[in-house]
Write an enzyme that holds these catalytic residues in place. Structure first.
Site, PDB file in Angstrom:
ATOM      1  CG  ASP A 115      -2.199   0.812   0.976  1.00  0.00           C
ATOM      2  OD1 ASP A 115      -2.240   1.577  -0.007  1.00  0.00           O
ATOM      3  OD2 ASP A 115      -3.127   0.729   1.796  1.00  0.00           O
ATOM      4  CB  CYS A 310      -7.839 -22.900  20.510  1.00  0.00           C
ATOM      5  SG  CYS A 310      -7.911 -21.189  20.000  1.00  0.00           S
TER       6      CYS A 310
HETATM    7  N1  GUN Z   1      -6.416   1.072   3.345  1.00  0.00           N
HETATM    8  C1  GUN Z   1      -7.679   1.138   3.829  1.00  0.00           C
HETATM    9  N2  GUN Z   1      -8.432   1.949   3.054  1.00  0.00           N
HETATM   10  C2  GUN Z   1      -7.635   2.398   2.064  1.00  0.00           C
HETATM   11  C3  GUN Z   1      -7.857   3.277   0.942  1.00  0.00           C
HETATM   12  O1  GUN Z   1      -8.946   3.799   0.713  1.00  0.00           O
HETATM   13  N3  GUN Z   1      -6.788   3.488   0.111  1.00  0.00           N
HETATM   14  C4  GUN Z   1      -5.556   2.918   0.343  1.00  0.00           C
HETATM   15  N4  GUN Z   1      -4.571   3.143  -0.521  1.00  0.00           N
HETATM   16  N5  GUN Z   1      -5.342   2.095   1.384  1.00  0.00           N
HETATM   17  C5  GUN Z   1      -6.370   1.856   2.234  1.00  0.00           C
HETATM   18 ZN    ZN Z   2      -8.242 -21.141  17.778  1.00  0.00          ZN
END
Ligand code: GUN
Ligand code: ZN
Length: 694
Positions: A115, A310
């Protein structure tokens, strides 16, 4: 009919697009708008729906015991996600990432998604500008340079409370970054998220723009605030709008949706990938994750789970462990339960029981229940995608079950396509649950006279006896009609009334108890012929005004004439019709076979030729070169489909034709017509018979 756009200028563009591609997404089985599939990125592959654990690169540096290596080798996660913004901000990590590449840095031999820092800007940057200190193109280049498999652009996180004007300008900015970033992505696959806040037209437009840009992976973003406050009904609308724009061929990732409770519904709407940081976050707070809720370890007497973690200890023992060790064990359990949910949704799709799973998950939270009920008003979307038939139709709560696409399809089809038989009277019998098991149509009929025609009233609506083996009534297990909630019961009763009023003859009601047990195994005259007529009309006539029975069997003015022209081969064991042959002079042609599993027909080549001749719209036009292979009996692949009927749903019988319209083969659609045209990987039609054999 939808047509592939980019092929028109010749196939050069097509081959460039396909040869240069980095990822492929192949759909295998469909249920509701959900699907199982395989996402291939480079040489690596993951089965979808899939969940990717979020790995915090800074925690790894501190010796966090749940390493990416273990995520894959022990827990079986073939895809993970980490944050390139966090890596880049840490000079030491950043230089090692550039030197070793992400896979070696993290020691993970699966697909790594990264990300971009958008989420950090939402969480930390709230004060107005909503930006982090990173350049949108630089972060894409950085992701490429550290060898991410799927990078993400720096999109603008649009919150649910954003007004339309701002949401719109954010969206333009996101799209413009998207197209600039595509030029920088190199050999990396690039995710361009769909934003738009709660403005559904913007969500749909964003999806369409992403698709038209040639993007091959798209997350639905900006939804974390909806999930955190259980605003599931709004989330349903956001997903549906985004998916309408994206279409079925692009894998859709629901960003930040790590709670298992919502996963079945999200999958049913067509989400293929999920990421979860919750397994680790909850563990840090001492919380234990299950499908229906989270609990604090302190409140637990025993574990309701038999995962490896668990089954080794009791909650009390876990509480006594040193904090870091306890956290890691909790995180392990949380991962096991996420993994179990994903396994459950995948097998539900394969078995055709995804609705049943969605219905169960609805009971976990009132907001989720409302969101599922809300689907009743969104039935068009489900109908646009749901398969023509599945194997089971079980429903314990009709308040929810009534939202199933099959209900509407069945009713509509009955109104539009059903042909009333010649009979002396209509006998209305109140049906019990499990229609197929309890009242066979032969028994029903032999309980009344030969001239009687029995119609069973069920929660699905009126079911004429000759349709009792056909999906959906034939596969359904439903509560008895008397137990229906008032509103639904009224609706069903009105439908029954309209149906019996559409028939000119006398109508009488009878109790199911009056069915004789020692029913004679003798079908009333014409029952089987009526079955052929009406099953074919209901199955093949969904989106056409053709008189399907006449197209298939020839014109007839009454049944005795038809009897001369049709040969029914029945099963020796069950006495049920198996094959339908049309007599043409002294020639017999096998045109249809009736499947035992769902009471639908499979189309034989000779039957297909008749439908083809009449201009039946369930047709898939393929490239003339590859059409040769389809004529020999090989399957049709998406990338060779030039156009396909928009009416086509997974499981429908279809015709395969060449660009001039000549029939090449008959087969069964694996995906929707739209998907065949927009997609470029995977099987579109499973060919059964081609004109050149097999
Ligand atoms: N992680 C959670 N929501 C988002 C989003 O809207 N855009 C990006 N790039 N990462 C995220
Ligand atoms: Zn478990």
């Amino acid at each position: 009919v939808s047509t592939r756009r980019f092929l028109k200028g010749g196939s050069e563009e097509l081959s460039r697009e396909l040869d240069g591609r980095i990822s492929a997404f192949e759909v295998k089985d469909c249920d509701l708008a959900g699907r199982t599939g395989a996402l291939k990125v480079g040489s690596r592959e993951v089965m979808t729906p899939a969940l990717m654990p979020v790995v915090n690169p800074n925690l790894l540096e501190k010796g966090y015991p749940l390493t990416p290596f273990r995520l894959k080798e022990e827990f079986g996660f073939d895809i993970m996600i980490t944050n390139s913004y966090m890596i880049r901000k840490n000079p030491d990590l950043s230089s090692r990432a550039l030197e070793l590449g992400l896979h070696r840095l993290l020691d993970f031999d699966g697909i790594i998604m990264t990300d971009s820092g958008t989420f950090q800007s939402y969480v930390y940057g709230g004060g107005g500008k909503n930006e982090v200190d990173v350049d949108p193109l630089e972060i894409v280049e950085f992701q490429r340079n550290i060898g991410s498999d799927i990078g993400t652009i720096l999109d603008r996180f649009t919150t649910p409370d954003t007004d339309r004007q701002r949401a719109d300008s954010d969206l333009r900015e996101t799209m413009s970054r998207g197209s600039l970033s595509l030029e920088k992505k190199g050999q990396m696959e690039l995710a361009v998220p769909v934003q738009g806040g709660l403005h559904l037209d913007l969500r749909e437009e964003a999806g369409r723009l992403v698709r038209e840009m040639g993007v091959r992976y798209s997350p639905i973003g900006g939804v974390v605030p909806l999930m955190e406050s259980y605003r599931y009904a709004e989330l349903v609308d956001v997903i549906i709008s985004a998916k309408k724009g994206l279409g079925p061929s692009i894998p859709a990732h629901l960003f930040g949706a790590g709670h298992p409770m919502f996963i079945p519904l999200a999958v049913a709407l067509g989400c293929d990938l999920f990421d979860s940081a919750s397994y680790a976050k909850f563990a840090k707070d001492g919380r234990y994750l299950t499908m229906d809720r989270t609990r604090h370890l302190r409140e637990m007497e025993s574990f309701p789970c038999s995962c490896r973690t668990c089954s080794r200890m009791e909650p009390k023992e876990m509480l006594e462990l040193p904090p870091l060790e306890r956290e890691a064990l909790l995180a392990e359990h949380n991962l096991w339960s996420l993994r179990a949910v994903m396994g459950e949704v995948r097998s539900a799709i394969r078995e055709g029981t995804l609705w049943e799973l969605v219905e169960r998950s609805a009971s976990f939270h009132p907001s989720l229940y409302e969101a599922v009920r809300h689907l009743g008003d969104r039935a068009d979307f489900l109908e646009d995608n749901a398969p023509a038939t599945t194997r089971r139709f079980m429903c314990s709560d009709l308040n929810l079950g009534i939202c199933r696409p099959e209900f509407r399809r069945y009713r509509r089809s009955l109104c539009k396509n059903y042909r009333y038989p010649d009979a002396d009277e209509m006998v209305l019998v109140k049906g019990t649950s499990g229609l197929r098991g309890t009242v066979g149509s032969r028994k029903l009929h032999s309980s009344f006279g030969r001239g009687s025609w029995v119609v069973v009233t069920t929660p699905i609506g009126p079911v004429p006896s000759e349709l009792l083996d056909m999906y959906p009534p034939g596969q359904s297990v439903l509560p008895p009609i008397d137990s229906l909630p008032g509103e639904i019961r009224n609706e069903v009763e009105n439908h029954v009334k309209a149906f019996s009023e559409g028939w000119a003859g006398p109508v009488r009601s009878a109790d199911a108890d009056s069915l004789s047990d020692d029913a004679v195994e003798k079908a009333p005259s014409g029952l089987d012929l009526h079955r052929i007529i009406n099953v074919s009309r209901m199955q093949f006539g969904r989106e056409t005004d053709l008189e399907i029975d006449r197209v298939l069997l020839g014109e007839y003015s009454d049944l005795s004439l038809l009897k001369e022209r049709v040969v029914l081969r029945t099963s020796r064991r069950t006495g049920k019709v198996r094959n339908v042959l049309a007599v043409d002079g002294d020639k017999e042609e096998h045109i249809l076979s009736l499947r035992a599993e769902d009471g639908h027909f499979t189309l034989k080549l000779a039957g297909g030729a008749r439908l083809h001749h009449a201009g039946w719209p369930y047709r898939v036009t393929v490239d003339s070169e590859t059409g040769e292979y389809n004529a020999m009996g090989y399957n049709v692949f998406c990338r060779f489909v030039l156009s396909a009927g928009e009416c086509i749903r997974p499981g429908d019988e279809v015709l395969v034709v060449d660009p001039s319209g000549s029939l090449l083969a008959v087969g069964q659609a694996r995906i929707t017509g739209r998907h065949m045209v927009e997609g470029d990987s995977g099987v579109a039609v499973k060919v059964r018979e081609g004109i050149k054999g097999k």
